[in-house]
Design a protein around this motif. Structure first.
Motif, PDB file in Angstrom:
ATOM      1  N   UNK A   7      70.303   7.757  63.443  1.00 61.36           N
ATOM      2  CA  UNK A   7      71.141   6.724  63.841  1.00 61.36           C
ATOM      3  C   UNK A   7      72.001   6.245  62.648  1.00 61.36           C
ATOM      4  N   UNK A   8      71.080   6.210  61.140  1.00 60.61           N
ATOM      5  CA  UNK A   8      71.627   5.601  59.938  1.00 60.61           C
ATOM      6  C   UNK A   8      71.741   6.933  58.938  1.00 60.61           C
ATOM      7  N   UNK A   9      70.803   7.847  59.107  1.00 55.83           N
ATOM      8  CA  UNK A   9      70.950   9.150  58.204  1.00 55.83           C
ATOM      9  C   UNK A   9      71.229  10.582  59.022  1.00 55.83           C
ATOM     10  N   UNK A 148      59.672   7.720  52.839  1.00 56.87           N
ATOM     11  CA  UNK A 148      59.884   7.244  53.982  1.00 56.87           C
ATOM     12  C   UNK A 148      61.399   6.680  53.997  1.00 56.87           C
ATOM     13  N   UNK A 149      62.084   6.943  55.124  1.00 55.04           N
ATOM     14  CA  UNK A 149      63.559   6.564  55.186  1.00 55.04           C
ATOM     15  C   UNK A 149      63.935   6.550  56.774  1.00 55.04           C
ATOM     16  N   UNK A 150      64.130   5.471  56.977  1.00 53.42           N
ATOM     17  CA  UNK A 150      64.706   5.336  58.469  1.00 53.42           C
ATOM     18  C   UNK A 150      63.947   5.884  59.738  1.00 53.42           C
ATOM     19  N   UNK A 151      62.617   5.915  59.374  1.00 57.94           N
ATOM     20  CA  UNK A 151      61.444   6.493  60.431  1.00 57.94           C
ATOM     21  C   UNK A 151      61.158   8.014  60.045  1.00 57.94           C
ATOM     22  N   UNK A 152      61.767   8.493  59.198  1.00 64.76           N
ATOM     23  CA  UNK A 152      61.463   9.727  58.599  1.00 64.76           C
ATOM     24  C   UNK A 152      60.647   9.891  57.377  1.00 64.76           C
ATOM     25  N   UNK A 153      59.569  10.746  57.424  1.00 66.67           N
ATOM     26  CA  UNK A 153      58.679  10.838  56.210  1.00 66.67           C
ATOM     27  C   UNK A 153      58.705  12.173  55.661  1.00 66.67           C
ATOM     28  N   UNK A 154      59.058  12.424  54.555  1.00 63.97           N
ATOM     29  CA  UNK A 154      59.372  13.378  53.652  1.00 63.97           C
ATOM     30  C   UNK A 154      57.942  13.693  53.148  1.00 63.97           C
ATOM     31  N   UNK A 193      58.875  10.831  62.017  1.00 62.41           N
ATOM     32  CA  UNK A 193      59.173  12.356  61.988  1.00 62.41           C
ATOM     33  C   UNK A 193      58.602  12.734  60.665  1.00 62.41           C
ATOM     34  N   UNK A 194      57.960  13.798  60.860  1.00 62.62           N
ATOM     35  CA  UNK A 194      57.314  14.540  59.489  1.00 62.62           C
ATOM     36  C   UNK A 194      58.301  15.727  59.002  1.00 62.62           C
ATOM     37  N   UNK A 195      58.759  15.543  57.828  1.00 64.35           N
ATOM     38  CA  UNK A 195      59.437  16.710  57.284  1.00 64.35           C
ATOM     39  C   UNK A 195      58.599  17.361  56.145  1.00 64.35           C
ATOM     40  N   UNK A 196      58.086  18.575  56.289  1.00 63.63           N
ATOM     41  CA  UNK A 196      57.250  18.781  55.067  1.00 63.63           C
ATOM     42  C   UNK A 196      57.817  19.695  54.147  1.00 63.63           C
ATOM     43  N   UNK A 197      57.014  20.019  52.874  1.00 66.10           N
ATOM     44  CA  UNK A 197      57.679  20.600  52.056  1.00 66.10           C
ATOM     45  C   UNK A 197      57.787  22.339  52.186  1.00 66.10           C
ATOM     46  N   UNK A 198      56.912  22.953  53.166  1.00 66.67           N
ATOM     47  CA  UNK A 198      57.085  24.259  53.544  1.00 66.67           C
ATOM     48  C   UNK A 198      56.956  24.013  55.002  1.00 66.67           C
ATOM     49  N   UNK A 199      57.422  25.486  55.625  1.00 61.90           N
ATOM     50  CA  UNK A 199      57.401  25.472  57.154  1.00 61.90           C
ATOM     51  C   UNK A 199      56.167  26.620  57.275  1.00 61.90           C
TER      52      UNK A 199
END
Length: 225
Positions: A7-9, A148-154, A193-199
């Protein structure tokens, strides 16, 4: 390359470098301002992705200071005139890493582990209309952070899909890692949402709710303790 429009990013995932670290471009949809998270190599690939998205880079953010996650810092700083940010406890902490010489020889890049600017726990960084919140999550390294940005966590190497970062390297601590996950991440909403450093898992990303149910570092070390 995988991308998702929110929605925002807009988020673009680029697995880069010798270790296929997930580099993320987080782009404010209303302004086009972009943050580069963990530039792991191949700086021209990152620049080309920014150009295709018509995005203006404003921030280079490192989840931690390991050389594989900061490999393109120096090249992008020079090419884009954008400052590099890192937690104070990791900036320069890995300057003596034995991996640096090998990475430089393999990639032709200069590894710079020292940040231009230092952020602290719970600091807010503005990215156009979006706000990036810094969560200090030590354990994998002393200065490891999640964004943490707009419901997404890196999450960098703090939390993976079904796993967590190793703690047997310089500055690592399993106790601190578990405490970081318990005190900084467990209170986040299930749909984060989780966005990790490695797959490393069965899929590139996850949600906090799924990890709460399936990640053994949560189910065994935290929920069953």
């Amino acid at each position: 390359m995988r991308s998702g429009v929110m929605s925002t990013i807009t988020i673009i995932r680029l697995p880069l470098g010798p270790f296929r670290v997930n580099t993320y471009l987080v782009i404010c949809r209303s302004t086009g301002q972009a943050a580069i998270i963990d530039p792991a190599g191949e700086p021209q690939t990152i620049i080309d992705a920014l150009d295709r998205a018509a995005a203006t880079p404003c921030l280079i953010l490192n989840t931690h200071g390991h050389p594989d996650h900061v490999l393109a810092n120096a090249a992008l700083r020079a090419a884009l005139a954008v400052p590099v940010w890192m937690h104070a406890e990791d900036s320069g902490f890995f300057a003596d890493s034995p991996d640096i010489g090998d990475l430089e020889a393999r990639t032709g890049l200069t590894v710079d582990t020292v940040a231009d600017r230092l952020f602290a726990d719970d600091e807010r960084l503005q990215l156009g209309a979006a706000t990036i919140r810094v969560l200090h999550t030590p354990g994998h390294t002393p200065g490891s952070c999640c964004f943490l940005v707009s419901g997404h966590l890196f999450t960098g190497d703090t939390l993976f899909v079904g796993d967590a970062g190793r703690t047997d390297l310089k500055g690592g601590s399993l106790d601190r890692l578990i405490r970081s996950i318990e005190t900084r991440l467990m209170n986040l909403a299930d749909d984060t949402r989780i966005w990790p450093g490695h797959d490393y898992g069965d899929r590139p990303g996850s949600t906090m709710g799924r990890e709460r149910k399936e990640n053994p570092y949560i189910t065994d070390f935290i929920l069953d303790s």
